[in-house]
Design an enzyme around this catalytic site. Structure first.
Site, PDB file in Angstrom:
ATOM      1  N   PHE A  24      -6.824   5.079   5.821  1.00 17.64           N
ATOM      2  CA  PHE A  24      -6.260   3.864   6.970  1.00 17.64           C
ATOM      3  C   PHE A  24      -7.179   3.460   7.611  1.00 17.64           C
ATOM      4  CE2 PHE A  24      -2.763   6.895   6.063  1.00 17.64           C
ATOM      5  CZ  PHE A  24      -1.638   6.164   5.666  1.00 17.64           C
ATOM      6  N   CYS A  65      -5.549   0.979  10.523  1.00 18.64           N
ATOM      7  CA  CYS A  65      -4.106   0.549  10.133  1.00 18.64           C
ATOM      8  C   CYS A  65      -3.267   1.006  11.322  1.00 18.64           C
ATOM      9  CB  CYS A  65      -3.720   1.385   9.042  1.00 18.64           C
ATOM     10  SG  CYS A  65      -2.036   1.154   8.436  1.00 18.64           S
ATOM     11  N   THR A  90       0.977  -1.363  -0.086  1.00 19.26           N
ATOM     12  CA  THR A  90      -0.073  -0.071  -0.053  1.00 19.26           C
ATOM     13  C   THR A  90       1.059   1.081   0.152  1.00 19.26           C
ATOM     14  OG1 THR A  90      -0.190  -0.352   2.439  1.00 19.26           O
ATOM     15  CG2 THR A  90      -1.944  -0.978   1.121  1.00 19.26           C
TER      16      THR A  90
HETATM   17 MN1  MNH Z   1      -2.199  -0.702   6.657  1.00 23.46          MN
HETATM   18  C1  MNH Z   1      -4.887  -2.332   8.413  1.00 23.46           C
HETATM   19  C2  MNH Z   1      -4.590   1.044   4.757  1.00 23.46           C
HETATM   20  C3  MNH Z   1       0.461   1.064   5.506  1.00 23.46           C
HETATM   21  C4  MNH Z   1      -0.083  -2.447   8.640  1.00 23.46           C
HETATM   22  N1  MNH Z   1      -4.142  -0.705   6.664  1.00 23.46           N
HETATM   23  C5  MNH Z   1      -5.173  -1.169   7.404  1.00 23.46           C
HETATM   24  C6  MNH Z   1      -6.467  -1.004   6.907  1.00 23.46           C
HETATM   25  C7  MNH Z   1      -6.238  -0.168   6.143  1.00 23.46           C
HETATM   26  C8  MNH Z   1      -4.904   0.294   5.602  1.00 23.46           C
HETATM   27  C9  MNH Z   1      -7.482   0.835   5.103  1.00 23.46           C
HETATM   28  C10 MNH Z   1      -8.013  -1.633   7.678  1.00 23.46           C
HETATM   29  C11 MNH Z   1      -8.419  -2.668   6.656  1.00 23.46           C
HETATM   30  C12 MNH Z   1      -9.545  -2.971   7.216  1.00 23.46           C
HETATM   31  O1  MNH Z   1     -10.414  -2.560   7.956  1.00 23.46           O
HETATM   32  O2  MNH Z   1     -10.046  -4.389   6.975  1.00 23.46           O
HETATM   33  N2  MNH Z   1      -2.030   0.666   5.202  1.00 23.46           N
HETATM   34  C13 MNH Z   1      -3.036   1.310   4.666  1.00 23.46           C
HETATM   35  C14 MNH Z   1      -2.536   2.163   3.789  1.00 23.46           C
HETATM   36  C15 MNH Z   1      -1.168   2.018   3.962  1.00 23.46           C
HETATM   37  C16 MNH Z   1      -0.868   1.019   4.919  1.00 23.46           C
HETATM   38  C17 MNH Z   1      -3.160   3.094   2.712  1.00 23.46           C
HETATM   39  C18 MNH Z   1      -0.167   2.914   3.355  1.00 23.46           C
HETATM   40  C19 MNH Z   1      -0.200   4.092   2.545  1.00 23.46           C
HETATM   41  N3  MNH Z   1      -0.235  -0.901   7.021  1.00 23.46           N
HETATM   42  C20 MNH Z   1       0.778  -0.204   6.394  1.00 23.46           C
HETATM   43  C21 MNH Z   1       2.204  -0.233   6.926  1.00 23.46           C
HETATM   44  C22 MNH Z   1       1.829  -1.348   7.844  1.00 23.46           C
HETATM   45  C23 MNH Z   1       0.641  -1.737   7.795  1.00 23.46           C
HETATM   46  C24 MNH Z   1       3.261   0.459   6.431  1.00 23.46           C
HETATM   47  C25 MNH Z   1       3.061  -2.071   8.613  1.00 23.46           C
HETATM   48  C26 MNH Z   1       4.320  -1.548   8.715  1.00 23.46           C
HETATM   49  N4  MNH Z   1      -2.258  -2.129   8.093  1.00 23.46           N
HETATM   50  C27 MNH Z   1      -1.299  -3.030   8.798  1.00 23.46           C
HETATM   51  C28 MNH Z   1      -1.927  -3.914   9.720  1.00 23.46           C
HETATM   52  C29 MNH Z   1      -3.230  -3.723   9.789  1.00 23.46           C
HETATM   53  C30 MNH Z   1      -3.613  -2.606   8.726  1.00 23.46           C
HETATM   54  C31 MNH Z   1      -1.211  -4.823  10.627  1.00 23.46           C
HETATM   55  C32 MNH Z   1      -4.405  -4.468  10.615  1.00 23.46           C
HETATM   56  C33 MNH Z   1      -4.574  -3.763  11.799  1.00 23.46           C
HETATM   57  C34 MNH Z   1      -5.467  -4.403  12.619  1.00 23.46           C
HETATM   58  O3  MNH Z   1      -6.660  -5.127  12.281  1.00 23.46           O
HETATM   59  O4  MNH Z   1      -5.282  -4.503  13.868  1.00 23.46           O
END
Ligand code: MNH
Length: 497
Positions: A420, A427, A292
């Site tokens: 996010f 996130c 992402t």
């Molecule tokens: Mn990320 C959950 C978007 C970068 C680790 N992330 C989510 C969700 C979104 C999201 C939207 C919720 C999904 C859902 O409700 O089903 N994340 C992003 C975006 C970026 C991003 C748009 C970058 C730009 N994410 C990152 C990075 C990491 C990461 C960098 C780790 C280093 N994300 C996660 C994790 C979750 C998550 C782990 C799940 C969190 C949870 O459910 O507790």
């Protein structure tokens, strides 16, 4: 409720029929085929962009039927704000997310709300995303970004344009792998992607494809693909097991995510993550932590190249705040307000995790209008929420970072910008992604002018996340004429080699 093993969806509860008693009031595309559903004119490889098209025609809440399953989509800001009410709604693990269960199991992203490993891992890993932790990652992030500029310098010297999504993926994978797990994939030293990346892309593509074939036929239609998927998962597991084994042999790192996973006990219960769960978390973070962010950087570079005025303003800010320091510090990245707005505005138009699902915790009425039974769920369509004319105006499709200056942000209602996600399951890596991406954009703007290919038309590929397809940029190295190099900071003309 029993759950099917492959998809994780509650049995007999795949579609919306039973969960939405007044489904009839929700519009759907006019030309519906028996059995197949709303498939006329759709692109199997671009379900998100098809849904965006449907949504624009049908309004803030609509439904699509595919192969006997009905799905409800929501994008109107009032409806999305109501879905953010954590007392009545929660994350729904469905569709694309559920399809990743074989890969990521009960890792943070794919865990069901009721699975105890979610809270355990969340509490153990949350300190790994604090401000102090980010400061700790900063030096390594900078080192990886310097590998990128080294690579771009070589491409430039060879007279080549650069492969933006490819290089952003190299960068973000190296960053999460090194900062989180002390492991490098040598992404910039290889011509072809690391086998781990190929396997990961394979599993994401497969997870998305599972949504676009009739469920009863999936085992038949996807037999070959399913076998390749098994091999891909085995490859991911093997890679991760090697990384963990190396860490155990070395007797501990410098307190990174892997150390937390292996050694930290829960602050209250004293519980630790099991070896099997660590494996799922490492895969989760390697995947969620780079794909992402890579897309977000790629779209931002696309927009910067297309809007030289915006690029010039961002560059002036970098020059002003960083001066000629070769290695900007953590705080100097946090101060790049305008660069952050460029990133936010890119994530508004193309949120790279483009949808999330919400389910009703108990029987309720969505926004006072649409009754939902307990367990009923809907997909929030972020690119349309982020272009809702009622919030963003008639020119919502226009790229304009000033939409994110502090005053404009304050004047908008809550829950209108959700790249996010929302609530307890939002996130965890948000600050990590924003710091990394702002740092990298700052370094690239300071070093290069971006020269877009005038014939390039944005095409967006989908594999659960979105990415600008085939985006290449020409570069020019900024060089400071001796006379302007010493001008006072602030006029934007100071240029650093
Ligand atoms: Mn990320 C959950 C978007 C970068 C680790 N992330 C989510 C969700 C979104 C999201 C939207 C919720 C999904 C859902 O409700 O089903 N994340 C992003 C975006 C970026 C991003 C748009 C970058 C730009 N994410 C990152 C990075 C990491 C990461 C960098 C780790 C280093 N994300 C996660 C994790 C979750 C998550 C782990 C799940 C969190 C949870 O459910 O507790």
């Amino acid at each position: 409720m029993a759950q099917t093993r492959e998809t994780g969806l509650p049995k007999g509860f795949r579609g919306a029929e039973q969960g939405w008693p007044e489904l009839d009031r929700i519009p759907h595309p006019p030309r519906r085929l028996p059995l197949l559903g709303d498939v006329i004119g759709v692109d199997r490889h671009r379900p998100l962009q098809d849904s965006m098209r449907f949504g624009r025609e049908l309004g803030p809440i609509f439904r699509r039927r595919a192969f006997g399953n009905e799905f409800v989509f929501v994008w109107g800001s009032r409806l999305v704000a109501d879905l953010a009410d954590e007392a009545r709604f929660a994350k729904h693990v469905g569709l694309g997310v559920a399809n990743l269960r074989p890969v990521a199991g009960d890792g943070l992203f794919t865990a069901y709300n009721h699975e105890p490993n979610w809270q355990l891992a969340h509490d153990v890993l949350a300190p790994g995303f604090s401000r102090e932790a980010m400061e700790g990652y900063h030096g390594m992030m900078l080192e990886v970004a310097e590998r990128l500029t080294g690579h771009w310098d070589r491409e430039l010297a060879a007279g080549r344009t650069v492969d933006v999504p490819g290089d952003m993926t190299r960068l973000t994978l190296e960053t999460i792998a090194r900062t989180g797990f002390g492991h490098g994939f040598g992404s910039f030293e290889r011509d072809r992607p690391h086998p781990f990346v190929t396997a990961m892309v394979g599993t994401l593509t497969y997870a998305q494809r599972l949504n676009s074939v009739p469920t009863p036929l999936a085992p038949l239609l996807l037999r070959g693909a399913a076998r390749r998927n098994e091999a891909d998962i085995a490859r991911l597991n093997r890679t991760v097991d090697d990384v963990v084994a190396a860490r155990r042999r070395s007797g501990g790192g410098d307190g990174d995510l892997l150390d937390r996973m292996l050694e930290t006990a829960h602050p209250r219960t004293g519980e630790r993550l099991s070896a099997e769960n660590v494996r799922k978390q490492v895969i989760t973070f390697l995947v969620a932590g780079h794909e992402t962010t890579s897309g977000a950087l790629s779209f931002a570079l696309y927009y910067l190249a297309r809007h030289p005025d915006v690029a010039a303003r961002a560059r002036a800010e970098v020059d002003r705040i960083w001066g000629d320091t070769p290695r900007p510090g953590y705080d100097q990245v946090a101060k790049l307000r305008y660069v952050r707005r460029v990133l936010d505005e890119s994530l508004r138009l193309w949120p790279t995790a483009p949808a999330y699902a919400r389910e009703a915790r108990h029987d309720t009425v969505l926004a006072g209008e649409h009754p939902m039974r307990r367990g009923a769920w809907t997909l929030v369509l972020l690119p349309l929420l982020h272009r809702d004319p009622q919030v963003w105006g008639a020119d919502a499709e226009r790229f304009d970072p000033d939409r994110f200056d502090a005053k404009a942000v304050r004047s908008r209602p809550a829950h209108t910008f959700k790249p996010f996600g929302t609530g307890a399951r939002a996130c965890i890596g948000r600050q990590f992604a924003l710091h990394e991406a702002t740092l990298v954009l700052g370094l690239l703007l300071r070093r290069y002018e971006l020269r877009p290919d005038p014939d390039y038309r944005l095409r967006v590929t989908e594999r659960l996340t979105v990415m600008p397809e085939g985006l290449r940029l020409g570069l020019e190295r900024r060089t400071a004429p001796a006379t302007t190099a010493a001008t006072p900071a602030g006029d934007g003309s100071l240029t650093i080699g």
